[in-house]
Design a protein around this motif. Structure first.
Motif, mmCIF file in Angstrom:
data_model
loop_
_atom_site.group_PDB
_atom_site.id
_atom_site.type_symbol
_atom_site.label_atom_id
_atom_site.label_comp_id
_atom_site.label_asym_id
_atom_site.label_seq_id
_atom_site.Cartn_x
_atom_site.Cartn_y
_atom_site.Cartn_z
ATOM 1 N N ASP A 48 10.523 1.194 10.694
ATOM 2 C CA ASP A 48 10.400 -0.205 10.268
ATOM 3 C C ASP A 48 8.954 -0.669 10.317
ATOM 4 O OD1 ASP A 48 13.067 -0.533 9.698
ATOM 5 O OD2 ASP A 48 13.585 -1.305 11.687
ATOM 6 N N ALA A 49 8.166 -0.127 11.232
ATOM 7 C CA ALA A 49 6.753 -0.514 11.313
ATOM 8 C C ALA A 49 6.022 -0.166 10.018
ATOM 9 C CB ALA A 49 6.090 0.173 12.501
ATOM 10 N N ASP A 50 6.325 1.009 9.456
ATOM 11 C CA ASP A 50 5.726 1.384 8.173
ATOM 12 C C ASP A 50 6.123 0.397 7.080
ATOM 13 O OD1 ASP A 50 4.200 3.808 8.649
ATOM 14 O OD2 ASP A 50 6.103 4.782 9.078
ATOM 15 N N HIS A 51 7.382 0.023 7.062
ATOM 16 C CA HIS A 51 7.848 -0.897 6.020
ATOM 17 C C HIS A 51 7.263 -2.295 6.214
ATOM 18 C CE1 HIS A 51 10.408 2.190 4.492
ATOM 19 N NE2 HIS A 51 11.050 2.305 5.627
ATOM 20 N N ASP A 52 7.146 -2.740 7.457
ATOM 21 C CA ASP A 52 6.535 -4.040 7.721
ATOM 22 C C ASP A 52 5.097 -4.067 7.204
ATOM 23 O OD1 ASP A 52 8.859 -4.895 8.968
ATOM 24 O OD2 ASP A 52 8.128 -4.477 10.994
ATOM 25 N N ALA A 53 4.352 -2.993 7.491
ATOM 26 C CA ALA A 53 2.956 -2.937 7.062
ATOM 27 C C ALA A 53 2.847 -2.893 5.540
ATOM 28 C CB ALA A 53 2.272 -1.719 7.680
ATOM 29 N N PHE A 54 3.732 -2.153 4.895
ATOM 30 C CA PHE A 54 3.713 -2.067 3.429
ATOM 31 C C PHE A 54 4.007 -3.431 2.807
ATOM 32 C CE2 PHE A 54 5.786 0.120 -0.487
ATOM 33 C CZ PHE A 54 4.601 0.011 -1.199
ATOM 34 N N GLU A 55 5.020 -4.092 3.307
ATOM 35 C CA GLU A 55 5.421 -5.379 2.732
ATOM 36 C C GLU A 55 4.401 -6.484 3.008
ATOM 37 O OE1 GLU A 55 9.387 -6.021 4.203
ATOM 38 O OE2 GLU A 55 10.031 -4.048 3.479
ATOM 39 N N ALA A 56 3.493 -6.246 3.955
ATOM 40 C CA ALA A 56 2.429 -7.219 4.228
ATOM 41 C C ALA A 56 1.257 -7.080 3.265
ATOM 42 C CB ALA A 56 1.930 -7.051 5.665
ATOM 43 N N GLU A 70 -4.258 5.299 -16.992
ATOM 44 C CA GLU A 70 -5.279 4.463 -16.364
ATOM 45 C C GLU A 70 -4.776 3.904 -15.036
ATOM 46 O OE1 GLU A 70 -7.531 2.752 -20.400
ATOM 47 O OE2 GLU A 70 -5.946 1.585 -19.408
ATOM 48 N N PHE A 71 -3.529 3.462 -15.028
ATOM 49 C CA PHE A 71 -2.966 2.921 -13.789
ATOM 50 C C PHE A 71 -2.879 4.000 -12.719
ATOM 51 C CE2 PHE A 71 0.501 1.752 -10.944
ATOM 52 C CZ PHE A 71 0.225 0.416 -10.670
ATOM 53 N N LEU A 72 -2.418 5.192 -13.094
ATOM 54 C CA LEU A 72 -2.285 6.276 -12.124
ATOM 55 C C LEU A 72 -3.643 6.664 -11.557
ATOM 56 C CD1 LEU A 72 0.391 8.605 -13.786
ATOM 57 C CD2 LEU A 72 0.700 6.513 -12.451
ATOM 58 N N ASP A 73 -4.643 6.711 -12.416
ATOM 59 C CA ASP A 73 -5.983 7.051 -11.944
ATOM 60 C C ASP A 73 -6.520 5.971 -11.002
ATOM 61 O OD1 ASP A 73 -5.951 9.398 -13.380
ATOM 62 O OD2 ASP A 73 -7.136 8.613 -15.059
ATOM 63 N N ALA A 74 -6.194 4.710 -11.288
ATOM 64 C CA ALA A 74 -6.674 3.614 -10.448
ATOM 65 C C ALA A 74 -6.068 3.659 -9.049
ATOM 66 C CB ALA A 74 -6.369 2.271 -11.110
ATOM 67 N N LEU A 75 -4.870 4.223 -8.933
ATOM 68 C CA LEU A 75 -4.223 4.283 -7.617
ATOM 69 C C LEU A 75 -5.072 5.028 -6.593
ATOM 70 C CD1 LEU A 75 -0.510 5.069 -8.582
ATOM 71 C CD2 LEU A 75 -1.436 2.899 -7.742
ATOM 72 N N ALA A 76 -5.836 5.996 -7.073
ATOM 73 C CA ALA A 76 -6.648 6.797 -6.164
ATOM 74 C C ALA A 76 -7.863 6.038 -5.642
ATOM 75 C CB ALA A 76 -7.111 8.072 -6.869
ATOM 76 N N THR A 77 -8.133 4.855 -6.179
ATOM 77 C CA THR A 77 -9.355 4.139 -5.821
ATOM 78 C C THR A 77 -9.141 3.054 -4.776
ATOM 79 O OG1 THR A 77 -9.126 2.439 -7.555
ATOM 80 C CG2 THR A 77 -10.178 4.529 -8.176
ATOM 81 N N PHE A 78 -7.893 2.789 -4.365
ATOM 82 C CA PHE A 78 -7.687 1.758 -3.352
ATOM 83 C C PHE A 78 -6.797 2.262 -2.220
ATOM 84 C CE2 PHE A 78 -4.305 0.770 -6.449
ATOM 85 C CZ PHE A 78 -3.191 0.651 -5.626
ATOM 86 N N ASP A 79 -6.860 1.542 -1.120
ATOM 87 C CA ASP A 79 -6.120 1.912 0.090
ATOM 88 C C ASP A 79 -4.653 1.533 -0.059
ATOM 89 O OD1 ASP A 79 -5.159 2.433 2.598
ATOM 90 O OD2 ASP A 79 -6.261 0.811 3.583
ATOM 91 N N GLN A 80 -3.800 2.527 -0.142
ATOM 92 C CA GLN A 80 -2.373 2.284 -0.327
ATOM 93 C C GLN A 80 -1.656 1.992 0.989
ATOM 94 O OE1 GLN A 80 -0.655 5.580 -2.471
ATOM 95 N NE2 GLN A 80 -2.139 5.470 -4.133
ATOM 96 N N TRP A 81 -2.384 2.026 2.104
ATOM 97 C CA TRP A 81 -1.747 1.864 3.420
ATOM 98 C C TRP A 81 -2.265 0.643 4.176
ATOM 99 C CZ3 TRP A 81 2.265 5.019 4.943
ATOM 100 C CH2 TRP A 81 2.524 6.113 4.101
ATOM 101 N N GLY A 82 -3.085 -0.168 3.528
ATOM 102 C CA GLY A 82 -3.545 -1.398 4.150
ATOM 103 C C GLY A 82 -4.322 -1.184 5.438
#
Length: 333
Positions: A48-56, A70-82
């Motif tokens: 649940d901690a992972d889900h709480d952090a994702f939803e934040a 373009e969207f898929l390539d952009a995913l690699a440029t930002f922090d997906q885990w906050g």
């Protein structure tokens, strides 16, 4: 195959999250909104901690007019885990990337008015599936028998344990329903207990069953044609001389490497079957759809989620899972 999808236009206007709960497990649904459509991806992290952090994470740079690539390539440029280190480190990073990519693919296909099968030029077929679980600390075949009473056409993928006796394996053989025995020997975990008698009995008494992720120490004494790998398979290059692989989209983590893996296996005669990772909602239907398109007749570990409840319940779909013409998007129904 990726070239058929790469140029799809993708409009993302906003996104939100929905928590899904089933039994003792929760997942988080990512919903991408755009053009009156909603693309879905599902996060399968276990805590649940992972889900709480994702939803934040409410300010992700997802909005815009893109092509899918373009969207898929952009995913690699930002922090997906906050800024939060995932519970399982780098091993888990593909899981989160797949959430974004599967939602984007679903939305782009809907906006284009096509199903995934139509976009790839492939027709889905009914999906054979297996129910996957362990037999308990004191192994018992009762759970297998109870499910077979309700669903005699469903096969099983069972987690082996040193506590399995020859008698238990003989009982399993008597059901005629074991398709895969998973030894989970490729996760870098310390081997506890004596697996040698289990391997010997599985080879002898379950001659039709695949042996998934065997421990390295036992590979040389196993029939090569029965060995299948799951945990090591993340890219086409990982297949090597392996004859049978379990394809798990969440572990692979991206549309491009997933399609490359499918193409490699088809070109080289490698047998595939599909695997899920505890999905509760749309992501389970997405892996079922992929199985329907690429390996419908295999022992796919993609049973509808209620099969994973502690006790079997009536009224669930049987195997093979009937697949009508899927609607537009990356979805089964």
């Amino acid at each position: 195959m990726f070239d058929r999808l790469a140029g799809l236009p993708l409009l993302v206007e906003s996104y939100d999250f929905v928590r899904l709960t089933g039994g003792e497990r929760s997942t988080t649904l990512l919903r991408l909104h755009g053009g009156g459509f909603r693309g879905l991806g599902e996060d399968i992290m276990p805590s649940d901690a992972d889900h709480d952090a994702f939803e934040a994470m409410t300010d992700l740079p997802l909005a815009g007019s893109w092509t899918l690539v373009e969207f898929l390539d952009a995913l690699a440029t930002f922090d997906q885990w906050g800024g939060v280190e995932p519970e399982f480190g780098d091993f888990a990073r593909p899981f989160r990337n797949w959430v974004f990519e599967s939602a984007a693919l679903d939305l782009a296909l809907q906006q284009a008015g096509v199903s995934l099968g139509d976009a790839l030029g492939r027709s889905p077929r009914p999906v054979r599936f297996v129910n996957s679980f362990g037999l308990g600390e004191e192994p018992s075949v009762d759970g297998v028998r109870a499910r077979l009473e309700l669903y005699p056409s469903v096969g099983f993928k069972l987690d082996a344990a040193p506590a399995w006796t020859r008698g238990i394996i003989t009982e399993l053989a008597g059901t005629g329903a074991v398709r895969t025995v998973d030894f989970k020997g490729r996760y870098g975990l310390e081997v506890e207990g004596d697996f040698a008698p289990v391997y010997e009995a599985v080879v002898e008494l379950l001659p039709e069953a695949l042996i998934e992720d065997p421990h390295e120490a036992f590979v040389s004494v196993l029939p090569a044609e029965r060995i299948a790998y799951d945990a090591p398979i993340k890219r086409a290059a990982d297949v090597g001389a392996t004859r049978t692989v379990n394809v798990k989209p969440s572990r692979i983590g991206g549309i491009r490497p997933l399609l490359e893996l499918y193409a490699h296996c088809e070109s080289n005669g490698v047998v595939m079957y599909g695997g899920g990772m505890g999905e509760l909602g749309p992501a389970r239907e997405q892996v079922q759809l992929l199985a329907a398109l690429f390996h419908p007749d295999a022992p796919n570990d993609v049973a509808p989620p209620p099969f994973n409840l502690p006790e079997p319940i009536p009224g669930l779909p049987t195997s093979p899972l009937e697949v009508s013409s899927p609607p537009i998007g990356f979805r089964l129904k």
